[in-house]
Scaffold this motif. Sequence first.
Motif, PDB file in Angstrom:
ATOM      1  N   ASP A  51       3.686 -12.619   6.084  1.00 32.43           N
ATOM      2  CA  ASP A  51       3.813 -14.127   6.385  1.00 32.43           C
ATOM      3  C   ASP A  51       2.630 -14.986   5.960  1.00 32.43           C
ATOM      4  OD1 ASP A  51       1.599 -13.458   8.105  1.00 32.43           O
ATOM      5  OD2 ASP A  51       2.797 -13.969   9.856  1.00 32.43           O
ATOM      6  N   GLY A  52       1.805 -14.344   4.835  1.00 33.74           N
ATOM      7  CA  GLY A  52       0.468 -15.059   4.649  1.00 33.74           C
ATOM      8  C   GLY A  52      -0.598 -15.143   5.298  1.00 33.74           C
ATOM      9  N   SER A  53      -0.630 -14.478   6.529  1.00 34.99           N
ATOM     10  CA  SER A  53      -1.745 -14.234   7.227  1.00 34.99           C
ATOM     11  C   SER A  53      -2.656 -12.884   7.187  1.00 34.99           C
ATOM     12  CB  SER A  53      -1.331 -14.311   9.209  1.00 34.99           C
ATOM     13  OG  SER A  53      -0.785 -13.458   9.192  1.00 34.99           O
ATOM     14  N   ARG A  54      -3.647 -13.070   7.545  1.00 34.26           N
ATOM     15  CA  ARG A  54      -4.570 -11.720   7.248  1.00 34.26           C
ATOM     16  C   ARG A  54      -4.808 -11.035   8.419  1.00 34.26           C
ATOM     17  NH1 ARG A  54      -6.589 -10.662   2.554  1.00 34.26           N
ATOM     18  NH2 ARG A  54      -6.863 -12.545   0.963  1.00 34.26           N
ATOM     19  N   ARG A  55      -4.619  -9.643   8.479  1.00 34.82           N
ATOM     20  CA  ARG A  55      -4.783  -8.767   9.530  1.00 34.82           C
ATOM     21  C   ARG A  55      -6.440  -8.222   9.294  1.00 34.82           C
ATOM     22  NH1 ARG A  55      -4.855  -3.269  10.334  1.00 34.82           N
ATOM     23  NH2 ARG A  55      -4.193  -2.975   7.935  1.00 34.82           N
ATOM     24  N   GLY A  56      -7.081  -8.541  10.370  1.00 34.91           N
ATOM     25  CA  GLY A  56      -8.608  -8.154  10.038  1.00 34.91           C
ATOM     26  C   GLY A  56      -8.614  -6.457  10.252  1.00 34.91           C
ATOM     27  N   LEU A  57      -9.756  -5.986   9.626  1.00 32.33           N
ATOM     28  CA  LEU A  57     -10.012  -4.693   9.629  1.00 32.33           C
ATOM     29  C   LEU A  57     -10.667  -4.193  11.022  1.00 32.33           C
ATOM     30  CD1 LEU A  57     -11.873  -4.265   6.044  1.00 32.33           C
ATOM     31  CD2 LEU A  57      -9.435  -4.141   6.669  1.00 32.33           C
ATOM     32  N   GLN A  58     -10.454  -2.955  11.355  1.00 27.10           N
ATOM     33  CA  GLN A  58     -10.928  -2.255  12.745  1.00 27.10           C
ATOM     34  C   GLN A  58     -12.301  -1.841  12.325  1.00 27.10           C
ATOM     35  OE1 GLN A  58      -7.933   0.738  13.128  1.00 27.10           O
ATOM     36  NE2 GLN A  58      -6.405  -0.592  14.298  1.00 27.10           N
ATOM     37  N   VAL A  59     -12.910  -1.585  11.342  1.00 26.93           N
ATOM     38  CA  VAL A  59     -14.122  -1.210  11.039  1.00 26.93           C
ATOM     39  C   VAL A  59     -15.005  -2.632  10.657  1.00 26.93           C
ATOM     40  CG1 VAL A  59     -13.662   0.923  10.369  1.00 26.93           C
ATOM     41  CG2 VAL A  59     -13.707  -0.710   8.672  1.00 26.93           C
ATOM     42  N   LYS A  60     -16.389  -2.177  10.786  1.00 29.59           N
ATOM     43  CA  LYS A  60     -17.305  -3.426  10.550  1.00 29.59           C
ATOM     44  C   LYS A  60     -18.534  -2.774   9.613  1.00 29.59           C
ATOM     45  CE  LYS A  60     -19.450  -3.379  15.065  1.00 29.59           C
ATOM     46  NZ  LYS A  60     -18.788  -2.105  15.364  1.00 29.59           N
TER      47      LYS A  60
END
Length: 97
Positions: A51-60
């Motif tokens: 849908d064009g959105s971004r899913r953030g990462l679970q790591v940092k």
Amino acid sequence: MNIKPLGDRIVVRREEAEEKTTGGIVLPDSAKNKPQRGTILAVGPGKMLDDGSRRGLQVKKGDKVLFTSWAGDEFKGRSASDNILLMREEDVLAVMD
């Protein structure tokens, strides 16, 4: 080395291989196994969804992680401390405390 990963990729510095066994035997370079843990140096913005959105990462940045032995691509810098591993977030098996 200043690297900014794209998408769901992360930059990891692999831990150094053990020089000695627990019994005190010094290992030659050919007998050392590559460690499967390291520290995250940088993370990308996340995976682009349909849908064009971004899913953030679970790591940092700063997380200590375990990863598979075949994970990512290794890049060598000018010094041994500049050697990094570029991999996808899905190659990370766990985050260590």
